[in-house]
Write a protein that holds these residues in place. Structure first.
Motif, PDB file in Angstrom:
ATOM      1  N   ALA A  78       0.811  -1.219   0.000  1.00 26.55           N
ATOM      2  CA  ALA A  78       0.000   0.000   0.000  1.00 26.55           C
ATOM      3  C   ALA A  78       0.845   1.270   0.000  1.00 26.55           C
ATOM      4  N   VAL A  79       2.156   1.116  -0.150  1.00 25.66           N
ATOM      5  CA  VAL A  79       3.053   2.281  -0.219  1.00 25.66           C
ATOM      6  C   VAL A  79       3.773   2.242  -1.558  1.00 25.66           C
ATOM      7  N   GLU A  80       3.758   3.374  -2.253  1.00 25.76           N
ATOM      8  CA  GLU A  80       4.398   3.462  -3.567  1.00 25.76           C
ATOM      9  C   GLU A  80       5.494   4.512  -3.539  1.00 25.76           C
ATOM     10  N   LEU A  81       6.677   4.114  -3.945  1.00 25.31           N
ATOM     11  CA  LEU A  81       7.825   5.021  -4.009  1.00 25.31           C
ATOM     12  C   LEU A  81       8.168   5.269  -5.472  1.00 25.31           C
ATOM     13  N   TYR A  82       8.348   6.538  -5.806  1.00 25.27           N
ATOM     14  CA  TYR A  82       8.749   6.941  -7.151  1.00 25.27           C
ATOM     15  C   TYR A  82      10.007   7.782  -7.040  1.00 25.27           C
ATOM     16  N   GLU A  83      10.894   7.642  -8.014  1.00 24.92           N
ATOM     17  CA  GLU A  83      12.039   8.532  -8.079  1.00 24.92           C
ATOM     18  C   GLU A  83      11.890   9.432  -9.299  1.00 24.92           C
ATOM     19  N   VAL A  84      12.332  10.669  -9.131  1.00 27.31           N
ATOM     20  CA  VAL A  84      12.311  11.656 -10.211  1.00 27.31           C
ATOM     21  C   VAL A  84      13.706  11.693 -10.800  1.00 27.31           C
ATOM     22  N   THR A  85      13.790  11.580 -12.117  1.00 27.79           N
ATOM     23  CA  THR A  85      15.103  11.563 -12.755  1.00 27.79           C
ATOM     24  C   THR A  85      15.206  12.624 -13.843  1.00 27.79           C
ATOM     25  N   ALA A  86      16.429  13.117 -14.001  1.00 26.62           N
ATOM     26  CA  ALA A  86      16.791  14.015 -15.101  1.00 26.62           C
ATOM     27  C   ALA A  86      17.951  13.337 -15.807  1.00 26.62           C
ATOM     28  N   VAL A  87      17.740  12.913 -17.038  1.00 23.79           N
ATOM     29  CA  VAL A  87      18.699  12.069 -17.768  1.00 23.79           C
ATOM     30  C   VAL A  87      18.868  10.795 -16.933  1.00 23.79           C
ATOM     31  N   GLU A  88      20.038  10.584 -16.316  1.00 24.29           N
ATOM     32  CA  GLU A  88      20.235   9.379 -15.513  1.00 24.29           C
ATOM     33  C   GLU A  88      20.304   9.672 -14.019  1.00 24.29           C
ATOM     34  N   CYS A 104      -5.132   8.730   0.742  1.00 25.64           N
ATOM     35  CA  CYS A 104      -3.748   8.703   0.270  1.00 25.64           C
ATOM     36  C   CYS A 104      -3.010   9.840   0.943  1.00 25.64           C
ATOM     37  N   GLU A 105      -1.903   9.522   1.573  1.00 29.08           N
ATOM     38  CA  GLU A 105      -1.038  10.554   2.129  1.00 29.08           C
ATOM     39  C   GLU A 105       0.133  10.787   1.183  1.00 29.08           C
ATOM     40  N   LEU A 106       0.378  12.050   0.843  1.00 28.34           N
ATOM     41  CA  LEU A 106       1.615  12.386   0.145  1.00 28.34           C
ATOM     42  C   LEU A 106       2.689  12.427   1.226  1.00 28.34           C
ATOM     43  N   ALA A 107       3.290  11.270   1.483  1.00 24.73           N
ATOM     44  CA  ALA A 107       4.192  11.139   2.628  1.00 24.73           C
ATOM     45  C   ALA A 107       5.443  11.998   2.450  1.00 24.73           C
ATOM     46  N   PHE A 108       6.039  11.924   1.272  1.00 25.28           N
ATOM     47  CA  PHE A 108       7.209  12.744   0.967  1.00 25.28           C
ATOM     48  C   PHE A 108       7.163  13.150  -0.496  1.00 25.28           C
ATOM     49  N   VAL A 109       7.331  14.427  -0.739  1.00 23.63           N
ATOM     50  CA  VAL A 109       7.355  14.982  -2.095  1.00 23.63           C
ATOM     51  C   VAL A 109       8.501  15.979  -2.123  1.00 23.63           C
ATOM     52  N   GLY A 110       9.465  15.782  -2.991  1.00 25.62           N
ATOM     53  CA  GLY A 110      10.553  16.752  -3.002  1.00 25.62           C
ATOM     54  C   GLY A 110      11.522  16.575  -4.146  1.00 25.62           C
ATOM     55  N   LEU A 111      12.221  17.658  -4.439  1.00 27.19           N
ATOM     56  CA  LEU A 111      13.266  17.695  -5.449  1.00 27.19           C
ATOM     57  C   LEU A 111      14.547  18.209  -4.808  1.00 27.19           C
ATOM     58  N   VAL A 112      15.674  17.925  -5.429  1.00 30.40           N
ATOM     59  CA  VAL A 112      16.936  18.449  -4.911  1.00 30.40           C
ATOM     60  C   VAL A 112      16.891  19.983  -4.969  1.00 30.40           C
ATOM     61  N   PRO A 113      17.540  20.656  -4.035  1.00 29.85           N
ATOM     62  CA  PRO A 113      17.463  22.121  -3.978  1.00 29.85           C
ATOM     63  C   PRO A 113      17.885  22.824  -5.258  1.00 29.85           C
ATOM     64  N   GLU A 114      18.776  22.219  -6.025  1.00 28.18           N
ATOM     65  CA  GLU A 114      19.271  22.857  -7.248  1.00 28.18           C
ATOM     66  C   GLU A 114      18.180  23.072  -8.289  1.00 28.18           C
ATOM     67  N   LEU A 115      17.063  22.364  -8.162  1.00 28.63           N
ATOM     68  CA  LEU A 115      15.982  22.476  -9.145  1.00 28.63           C
ATOM     69  C   LEU A 115      14.867  23.420  -8.706  1.00 28.63           C
ATOM     70  N   SER A 116      15.027  24.042  -7.553  1.00 21.85           N
ATOM     71  CA  SER A 116      13.959  24.908  -7.066  1.00 21.85           C
ATOM     72  C   SER A 116      13.814  26.144  -7.939  1.00 21.85           C
ATOM     73  N   GLY A 117      12.578  26.638  -8.021  1.00 19.05           N
ATOM     74  CA  GLY A 117      12.306  27.861  -8.764  1.00 19.05           C
ATOM     75  C   GLY A 117      12.238  27.700 -10.267  1.00 19.05           C
ATOM     76  N   GLN A 118      12.187  26.457 -10.758  1.00 11.70           N
ATOM     77  CA  GLN A 118      12.170  26.229 -12.205  1.00 11.70           C
ATOM     78  C   GLN A 118      10.857  25.629 -12.696  1.00 11.70           C
ATOM     79  N   GLY A 119       9.878  25.533 -11.816  1.00 14.33           N
ATOM     80  CA  GLY A 119       8.587  24.982 -12.217  1.00 14.33           C
ATOM     81  C   GLY A 119       8.474  23.480 -12.082  1.00 14.33           C
ATOM     82  N   HIS A 120       9.561  22.803 -11.724  1.00 20.19           N
ATOM     83  CA  HIS A 120       9.518  21.345 -11.609  1.00 20.19           C
ATOM     84  C   HIS A 120       8.648  20.895 -10.436  1.00 20.19           C
ATOM     85  N   GLY A 121       8.628  21.698  -9.365  1.00 21.64           N
ATOM     86  CA  GLY A 121       7.825  21.324  -8.205  1.00 21.64           C
ATOM     87  C   GLY A 121       6.345  21.291  -8.515  1.00 21.64           C
TER      88      GLY A 121
END
Length: 202
Positions: A78-88, A104-121
């Motif tokens: 009942a728990v699904e983990l996804y990874e976000v990738t850019a190229v590899e 459904c709980e969005l338990a963790f949602v996040g991107l590396v700090p370097e991608l902030s402010g670019q609309g990816h979130g």
């Protein structure tokens, strides 16, 4: 107004709990990243993604769990983990928790700090909601705190979540405990004593 002093070596955060009772009709924004399901994550694999995404925001809850406890969560059907990738490269994570019936709980949602402010979130949150809303789901919920990225709470509200309650959490600073590096989260000053093993190299 009352003020309670937070002892040196501890942190305090205001946690806001939010929920959504029906799916948003907003169009899916375009994205240049990829979202892939991680079928059978190992504790070490999970911790590596969790640290990469969350260290800047002092995420530590899953880092203090032993392997057995962590594995029981992340390998649950009942728990699904996804990874976000850019190229590899892995640049983000999404964890959906369906263990409570009808929710459904969005338990963790996040991107590396370097991608902030670019609309990816915005793209990632839209993808999260698209995956969360299923025929059996009547409530999607999430929480964020004042230690998270400052754009997190406005993003949830903009996506259609409603704030339902707040609480204050106190906990030992994970950097002083050696759970996270002493030099992560520079936006949160350290108040306490580092041991030699924990102090960053000069």
């Amino acid at each position: 107004m009352t003020r309670d002093r937070v002892p040196d070596g501890e942190l305090a955060a205001i946690v806001t709990h939010l929920e959504m009772r029906q799916a948003s009709a907003a169009p899916m924004p375009e994205g240049t990243l990829r979202l892939s399901r991680v079928a059978q994550p190992t504790p070490d694999q999970y911790r590596a993604i969790f640290r990469k995404v969350g260290a800047r925001w002092l995420w530590f809850s899953r880092l203090v769990m032993d392997d057995a406890r962590l594995e029981s969560i992340i390998t649950s059907p009942a728990v699904e983990l996804y990874e976000v990738t850019a190229v590899e490269a892995v640049v983000g994570m999404l964890e959906l928790d369906f263990r409570n019936a009808g929710e459904c709980e969005l338990a963790f949602v996040g991107l590396v700090p370097e991608l902030s402010g670019q609309g990816h979130g915005r793209w990632l949150l839209a993808r999260a909601l698209d995956l969360a809303w299923r025929d059996s789901i009547t409530r999607v919920h999430v929480h964020t705190c004042t230690l998270d990225h400052p754009a997190a709470l406005p993003a949830y509200l903009r996506a259609g979540f409603k704030a339902v309650r707040r609480e204050v959490e106190h906990f030992p600073d994970p950097r002083l405990a050696g759970i996270l590096p002493a030099d992560c989260a520079p936006q949160v000053p350290l108040l306490g004593t580092l041991t030699c093993a924990e102090a960053p190299a000069s």
